[in-house]
Design a protein around this motif. Structure first.
Motif, mmCIF file in Angstrom:
data_model
loop_
_atom_site.group_PDB
_atom_site.id
_atom_site.type_symbol
_atom_site.label_atom_id
_atom_site.label_comp_id
_atom_site.label_asym_id
_atom_site.label_seq_id
_atom_site.Cartn_x
_atom_site.Cartn_y
_atom_site.Cartn_z
ATOM 1 N N ALA A 232 0.805 -1.232 0.000
ATOM 2 C CA ALA A 232 0.000 0.000 0.000
ATOM 3 C C ALA A 232 0.833 1.274 0.000
ATOM 4 C CB ALA A 232 -0.965 -0.007 1.177
ATOM 5 N N PRO A 233 1.933 1.398 0.766
ATOM 6 C CA PRO A 233 2.698 2.648 0.709
ATOM 7 C C PRO A 233 3.194 2.979 -0.695
ATOM 8 C CG PRO A 233 3.309 1.375 2.648
ATOM 9 C CD PRO A 233 2.439 0.481 1.811
ATOM 10 N N THR A 234 3.631 1.962 -1.453
ATOM 11 C CA THR A 234 4.075 2.199 -2.830
ATOM 12 C C THR A 234 2.925 2.687 -3.694
ATOM 13 O OG1 THR A 234 5.804 0.527 -2.655
ATOM 14 C CG2 THR A 234 5.077 1.110 -4.875
ATOM 15 N N LEU A 235 1.775 2.032 -3.566
ATOM 16 C CA LEU A 235 0.598 2.423 -4.341
ATOM 17 C C LEU A 235 0.177 3.846 -4.001
ATOM 18 C CD1 LEU A 235 -1.843 1.875 -6.180
ATOM 19 C CD2 LEU A 235 -2.975 0.814 -4.212
ATOM 20 N N PHE B 39 -0.700 9.720 -5.048
ATOM 21 C CA PHE B 39 -0.663 11.118 -4.614
ATOM 22 C C PHE B 39 0.302 11.952 -5.455
ATOM 23 C CE2 PHE B 39 -2.229 9.438 -0.354
ATOM 24 C CZ PHE B 39 -3.507 9.928 -0.550
ATOM 25 N N ARG B 40 1.331 11.314 -6.041
ATOM 26 C CA ARG B 40 2.216 12.059 -6.939
ATOM 27 C C ARG B 40 1.507 12.358 -8.259
ATOM 28 N NH1 ARG B 40 5.932 9.229 -8.748
ATOM 29 N NH2 ARG B 40 5.882 7.297 -7.520
ATOM 30 N N ARG B 41 0.665 11.431 -8.709
ATOM 31 C CA ARG B 41 -0.025 11.629 -9.989
ATOM 32 C C ARG B 41 -1.248 12.517 -9.849
ATOM 33 N NH1 ARG B 41 -0.024 5.412 -12.405
ATOM 34 N NH2 ARG B 41 2.253 5.196 -12.586
ATOM 35 N N HIS B 42 -1.873 12.506 -8.701
ATOM 36 C CA HIS B 42 -3.110 13.275 -8.477
ATOM 37 C C HIS B 42 -2.851 14.259 -7.340
ATOM 38 C CE1 HIS B 42 -5.335 10.463 -11.095
ATOM 39 N NE2 HIS B 42 -4.599 9.533 -10.543
ATOM 40 N N ARG B 43 -2.162 15.317 -7.665
ATOM 41 C CA ARG B 43 -1.630 16.221 -6.642
ATOM 42 C C ARG B 43 -2.700 17.050 -5.940
ATOM 43 N NH1 ARG B 43 3.784 16.267 -6.680
ATOM 44 N NH2 ARG B 43 4.840 15.365 -8.493
ATOM 45 N N ASP B 44 -3.884 17.196 -6.539
ATOM 46 C CA ASP B 44 -4.938 17.993 -5.909
ATOM 47 C C ASP B 44 -5.857 17.161 -5.021
ATOM 48 O OD1 ASP B 44 -4.045 20.334 -7.126
ATOM 49 O OD2 ASP B 44 -5.253 19.975 -8.924
ATOM 50 N N CYS B 45 -5.709 15.853 -5.037
ATOM 51 C CA CYS B 45 -6.593 14.989 -4.245
ATOM 52 C C CYS B 45 -6.147 14.976 -2.782
ATOM 53 C CB CYS B 45 -6.587 13.571 -4.798
ATOM 54 S SG CYS B 45 -7.384 13.426 -6.412
ATOM 55 N N SER B 46 -7.113 15.090 -1.889
ATOM 56 C CA SER B 46 -6.793 15.087 -0.459
ATOM 57 C C SER B 46 -6.801 13.690 0.133
ATOM 58 C CB SER B 46 -7.784 15.971 0.303
ATOM 59 O OG SER B 46 -9.109 15.510 0.118
ATOM 60 N N SER B 47 -7.277 12.700 -0.636
ATOM 61 C CA SER B 47 -7.329 11.337 -0.126
ATOM 62 C C SER B 47 -7.378 10.366 -1.293
ATOM 63 C CB SER B 47 -8.562 11.137 0.769
ATOM 64 O OG SER B 47 -9.749 11.294 0.012
ATOM 65 N N ALA B 48 -7.147 9.101 -0.965
ATOM 66 C CA ALA B 48 -7.318 8.022 -1.931
ATOM 67 C C ALA B 48 -8.340 7.041 -1.379
ATOM 68 C CB ALA B 48 -5.997 7.309 -2.192
ATOM 69 N N VAL B 49 -9.210 6.554 -2.243
ATOM 70 C CA VAL B 49 -10.208 5.544 -1.891
ATOM 71 C C VAL B 49 -9.959 4.349 -2.795
ATOM 72 C CG1 VAL B 49 -12.655 4.983 -1.830
ATOM 73 C CG2 VAL B 49 -11.875 7.243 -1.091
ATOM 74 N N TYR C 24 -14.430 -0.591 0.214
ATOM 75 C CA TYR C 24 -13.636 0.586 -0.128
ATOM 76 C C TYR C 24 -12.886 1.023 1.114
ATOM 77 C CZ TYR C 24 -15.930 1.022 -4.642
ATOM 78 O OH TYR C 24 -16.370 0.781 -5.931
ATOM 79 N N ARG C 25 -11.585 1.240 0.939
ATOM 80 C CA ARG C 25 -10.725 1.662 2.043
ATOM 81 C C ARG C 25 -10.162 3.042 1.709
ATOM 82 N NH1 ARG C 25 -10.834 -2.475 6.187
ATOM 83 N NH2 ARG C 25 -8.751 -1.812 6.826
ATOM 84 N N TYR C 26 -9.745 3.752 2.740
ATOM 85 C CA TYR C 26 -9.465 5.188 2.642
ATOM 86 C C TYR C 26 -8.075 5.493 3.209
ATOM 87 C CZ TYR C 26 -10.227 10.197 3.755
ATOM 88 O OH TYR C 26 -10.140 11.552 3.855
ATOM 89 N N ALA C 27 -7.394 6.414 2.548
ATOM 90 C CA ALA C 27 -6.118 6.920 3.081
ATOM 91 C C ALA C 27 -6.049 8.414 2.804
ATOM 92 C CB ALA C 27 -4.931 6.198 2.462
#
Length: 278
Positions: free
Chosen positions: A66-69, A74-84, A272-275
């Motif tokens: 998960a840390p790699t993913l 977050f590098r590709r989607h710089r405006d997103c505040s979270s990943a689901v 669905y999991r959240y970070a």
């Protein structure tokens, strides 16, 4: 080794369908992380307005790392505040991905008892019943948002309720006590729901709630039975979900709800999991 109940797949498999990666590639949503496929795009959560990176599919080997993913997302989607991130039902969830939504299929081991005396009746909602249904749906949406720490404006929630009430495939069932005018509970479903990842039509149990404490257990079971009959009419699975609040003292408050549903014959299909962005 035979699978345990916790690991057993759902009768309606909700993994990625054969053509899903091809369609995602054609839509420009497929990319590679360390040579492994990921389907991700930016998504504005309609109730909270949060800009999320929504991952509808990731290779299980990436989810295990998960840390790699997450770093790549977050590098590709710089405006997103979270990943689901979507996970198939039996796939272990890494600690970096916190619970957000658990989807379950109604798969009762045996049919509910019939003929038992009740002090209520279940009726399908009519055109004039929108007001109490709207109140219950609003409560469910607002409570779920507050449980995730969102306590701002409610316009997104109000719009979501309007969309549900006007959906052509919405059906609602009401709990009524003879001699009283106002219903004391409801279940609302969407009969033409569709999961594009797995290419699965289903009936979605959007919300179920009974306000009467004394009737809650039996009336809820009767509402679920009504929804299950509607799904059976369409030869489709009945799918509901549990929203997970933010952890409290490191614990998931909704874990007990999921466990109780499993004992009642619901089987997890996917999650669905959240970070949050670091």
């Amino acid at each position: 080794m035979n699978p345990t109940p916790a690991d057993a797949p759902s009768p309606a498999a909700f993994g990625a369908a054969d053509g899903y990666l091809r369609a995602a590639d054609e839509a420009g949503l497929l990319s590679l992380v360390d040579g492994l496929p990921v389907v991700a795009g930016e998504y504005v959560e309609p109730v909270t307005g949060e800009l999320q990176c929504l991952v509808e599919h990731a290779d299980p080997r990436l989810i295990a790392r998960a840390p790699t993913l997450l770093d790549a997302l977050f590098r590709r989607h710089r405006d997103c505040s979270s990943a689901v991130v979507r996970l198939p039902g039996p796939l272990p969830a890494p600690a970096e991905l916190r619970p957000l939504l658990t989807y379950l299929e109604h798969t009762p081991a045996r049919p509910p008892p019939t003929g038992a005396p009740t002090s209520f009746e279940i009726t399908e909602a009519a055109a004039g019943d929108e007001e109490p249904i709207a109140r219950w749906l609003t409560r469910a949406i607002d409570d779920a948002a507050a449980d995730r720490g969102h306590t701002g404006g409610r316009e997104g929630g109000a719009q979501a309720v309007r969309q549900l009430l006007t959906a052509p495939d919405r059906r609602s069932y009401l709990v009524r006590v003879p001699g009283t005018r106002a219903p004391v509970g409801h279940a609302t479903i969407l009969t033409d729901a569709y999961d594009d990842v797995s290419d699965t039509p289903f009936v979605e149990l959007v919300d179920i709630l009974v306000d009467d404490d004394a009737l809650r257990r039996t009336a809820t079971a009767a509402l679920v039975a009504a929804c299950a009959r509607a799904a059976a009419e369409r030869d489709a699975p009945l799918i509901g979900n549990v929203a997970h609040p933010l952890p409290r003292d490191g614990r998931d408050p909704a874990a007990a709800v999921v466990a109780a549903l499993r004992r009642q014959g619901w089987t997890p299909t996917h999650r669905y999991r959240y970070a949050a962005r670091p």
